[in-house]
Design an enzyme around this catalytic site. Structure first.
Site, PDB file in Angstrom:
ATOM      1  N   GLU A  70      11.028 -42.533-102.138  1.00  0.00           N
ATOM      2  CA  GLU A  70      10.621 -43.233-102.042  1.00  0.00           C
ATOM      3  C   GLU A  70       8.638 -43.487-101.397  1.00  0.00           C
ATOM      4  O   GLU A  70       8.699 -42.931-100.791  1.00  0.00           O
ATOM      5  CB  GLU A  70      11.306 -43.788-100.340  1.00  0.00           C
ATOM      6  CG  GLU A  70      11.108 -45.102-100.546  1.00  0.00           C
ATOM      7  CD  GLU A  70      10.390 -46.074-101.505  1.00  0.00           C
ATOM      8  OE1 GLU A  70       9.728 -47.400-101.884  1.00  0.00           O
ATOM      9  OE2 GLU A  70      12.093 -46.583-102.284  1.00  0.00           O
ATOM     10  N   ARG A 329      20.836 -69.182-113.316  1.00  0.00           N
ATOM     11  CA  ARG A 329      19.714 -69.018-113.320  1.00  0.00           C
ATOM     12  C   ARG A 329      18.486 -69.474-114.042  1.00  0.00           C
ATOM     13  O   ARG A 329      17.701 -70.716-113.895  1.00  0.00           O
ATOM     14  CB  ARG A 329      19.431 -67.189-112.837  1.00  0.00           C
ATOM     15  CG  ARG A 329      20.363 -67.529-111.111  1.00  0.00           C
ATOM     16  CD  ARG A 329      19.865 -65.823-110.860  1.00  0.00           C
ATOM     17  NE  ARG A 329      20.350 -65.526-109.053  1.00  0.00           N
ATOM     18  CZ  ARG A 329      19.933 -64.708-108.727  1.00  0.00           C
ATOM     19  NH1 ARG A 329      19.759 -64.087-109.514  1.00  0.00           N
ATOM     20  NH2 ARG A 329      20.221 -64.640-107.305  1.00  0.00           N
ATOM     21  N   GLU A 469      17.977 -51.893-111.438  1.00  0.00           N
ATOM     22  CA  GLU A 469      16.645 -52.629-112.398  1.00  0.00           C
ATOM     23  C   GLU A 469      16.134 -51.675-113.316  1.00  0.00           C
ATOM     24  O   GLU A 469      15.061 -52.891-113.761  1.00  0.00           O
ATOM     25  CB  GLU A 469      15.950 -53.868-110.887  1.00  0.00           C
ATOM     26  CG  GLU A 469      15.372 -54.926-111.854  1.00  0.00           C
ATOM     27  CD  GLU A 469      14.299 -55.816-111.107  1.00  0.00           C
ATOM     28  OE1 GLU A 469      13.734 -56.756-111.466  1.00  0.00           O
ATOM     29  OE2 GLU A 469      14.944 -55.224-109.522  1.00  0.00           O
TER      30      GLU A 469
END
Length: 502
Positions: A70, A329, A469
């Site tokens: 990370e 959305r 994503e």
């Protein structure tokens, strides 16, 4: 992991026999030429939903050595910042609540929202894995509310929410579980490049150890070998304003962002440099539930998401509704961005909710405490405070309550059963609405095995997998709310299964 004392410096490459091989994203070298600083069966880049799901599943499938790198100083990335919702179809909780749903219906809703360019095969793969990943998260210790939320653009109520009402309700239990299973986790380790062998197979990664965000030369470079392969789960590029504006010129700095500051597209950029196929990069979604009166995702998003089904959004210029409050959305965000004053400046719409229902969700206390929303005892008070035409606003509220009685919305076709017969009466809680960049539908192309596809051949790049994503083409033009979490989880699981079968 064994750490070497002599790390490579910035600009240095892979130690070769008698020379230094410059390391780039497309560097190819004989495996014996690389000086490795560590070795694992499975290397995962990113610690959000996709990365953690991949780690847990890889251990379930028998992986001995798994590591998560990370880049930031905390785990979770964007995944910690959402509202803790995940759309699953066909769960035990839905059945308990008498909700009829299916993977087919979920895919149908998403394809409609995707406006003809979403991937049916990828959506179906994700939806069909939904019950599995739902149970997996519960096995990890995630606790769901007994209440399922209605999100925009859906024909069934399917958004399951963890009790924390935050993505941290997924991240913390999954991180704890992964560590218990033996997964090694490292923060401040920024992914720099992929390392390939001479045949083009990904055999490892170049990592900047000791990295501090904003100081791109910080830390030292190390090489990590991936015996089975690499899974990239680095998220989107919503906080990279220049990159997002290059894809969609309307997404200037005027449009805020809900993302963590680390969402700069590092993994995407490196995979593109390695020959991966880009898809739908211009399809960037803004959240229609955001508030301009707070930074980031904030508390207003949770308030809006809970209250949209039984509340109205009005234009301050007219005092009238201008949209279906639970449409998809993109429809809502585009309409909200059109709310302007006579000089063309943003004039955010108002979400007007009935306090008698809003108080049943913990978000109300938060938005009132932090001045993201305000309480009013009358319609007159709302009109005066926000300079809204009084009579049209009164008429709109009266009309809305008549729609509740009739169970039909002739103005915008809102699904009235989502509001459960709740009328809009004083006192009111009012929040301003202005979209913020939230999710990148575009990214690199994968198949249903989570393999990264090469632009040159259309075939998988050996040893390289991706989930979440950072991938693109799954949702198309617009993603339905609550559908990124299950997709990230599903393709994280898929990537782990594929890498263990490779």
């Amino acid at each position: 992991m064994h750490d070497r004392r002599s790390f490579m410096k910035l600009g240095a490459g892979v130690a070769a026999a008698g020379a230094m091989l410059p390391l780039t994203a497309s560097a190819k070298c004989a495996e014996d030429d690389v000086s490795w600083d560590g070795e694992y069966e499975v290397v995962i880049i990113g610690s959000g939903f996709a990365g953690l799901a991949a780690a847990v599943e890889a251990k379930h499938k028998g992986a001995k050595d798994v590591v998560i790198f990370e880049k930031m100083g905390v785990y979770g990335g964007n995944s910690t910042l959402n509202a803790g919702q995940a759309c699953f179809a066909g769960t035990d909780l839905q059945k308990k609540l008498g909700i009829k749903d299916s993977a087919d219906l979920m895919v149908k809703d998403q394809l409609k929202s995707g406006r003809g360019v979403a991937s049916e095969s990828l959506l179906r793969h994700s939806a069909e894995l939904g019950p599995y990943v739902y149970q997996m998260t519960k096995d990890c210790g995630c606790v769901y509310r007994d209440f399922i939320i209605t999100t925009g653009g859906t024909s069934a109520t399917r958004s399951h929410q963890v009790v924390e009402r935050s993505g941290s309700g997924f991240i913390q239990p999954m991180l704890k579980t992964a560590r218990k299973m033996g997964v090694e986790t490292q923060i401040r380790h920024k992914f720099e490049h992929l390392i390939h062998d001479k045949k083009g197979r990904v055999i490892g990664v170049n990592i900047r150890k000791g990295y501090h965000f904003g100081f791109e030369d910080s830390g030292e470079l190390i090489n990590i070998k991936a015996k089975r392969g690499v899974i990239i789960a680095t998220g989107g590029f919503g906080y990279n304003i220049s990159l997002r504006q290059a894809q969609d010129p309307t997404l200037t700095a005027e449009v805020g962002c809900t993302n963590a500051k680390g969402a700069t597209g590092d993994g995407l950029i490196e995979m593109l440099a390695a020959g991966a196929t880009p898809v739908h990069l211009a399809h960037i979604q803004s959240g229609p539930w955001a508030s301009p009166d707070e930074g980031g995702f904030g508390y207003g998003a949770g308030f809006s998401l809970y209250n949209f089904p039984h509340s109205i959004a009005i234009d301050r210029n007219t005092g009238q509704r201008f949209m279906n409050e639970i449409a998809d959305r993109k429809t809502r965000a585009d309409l909200e961005l059109q709310r302007r004053d006579q000089n063309g400046n943003p004039n955010p719409a108002l979400l007007i909710a009935p306090k008698h229902e809003a108080k049943n969700d913990p978000s109300m206390a938060k938005v009132l405490k932090y001045n993201v929303a305000w309480e009013f005892d009358s319609v007159e008070a709302i009109a005066k405070h926000f300079d809204v035409p009084l009579q049209p606003l009164k008429q709109q509220i009266a009309d809305w309550n008549s729609y509740v009685d009739k169970g039909e919305d002739p103005q915008f076709g809102k699904r009235m059963n989502a509001g459960r017969g709740i009328k809009l009466t004083a006192p009111f809680i009012v929040q301003r609405l202005w979209p913020k960049v939230h999710y990148c539908q575009g990214g690199i192309q994968i198949n249903t095995k989570a393999e990264v596809l090469a632009a040159k051949t259309g075939k998988p790049i050996p040893g390289l997998f991706a989930a979440g994503e950072v991938t693109g083409g799954i949702h198309g033009v617009s993603r339905l709310g609550g559908c990124s979490t299950p997709e990230c989880l599903a393709f994280g699981v898929t990537a782990a299964r594929s890498i263990m079968e490779a």
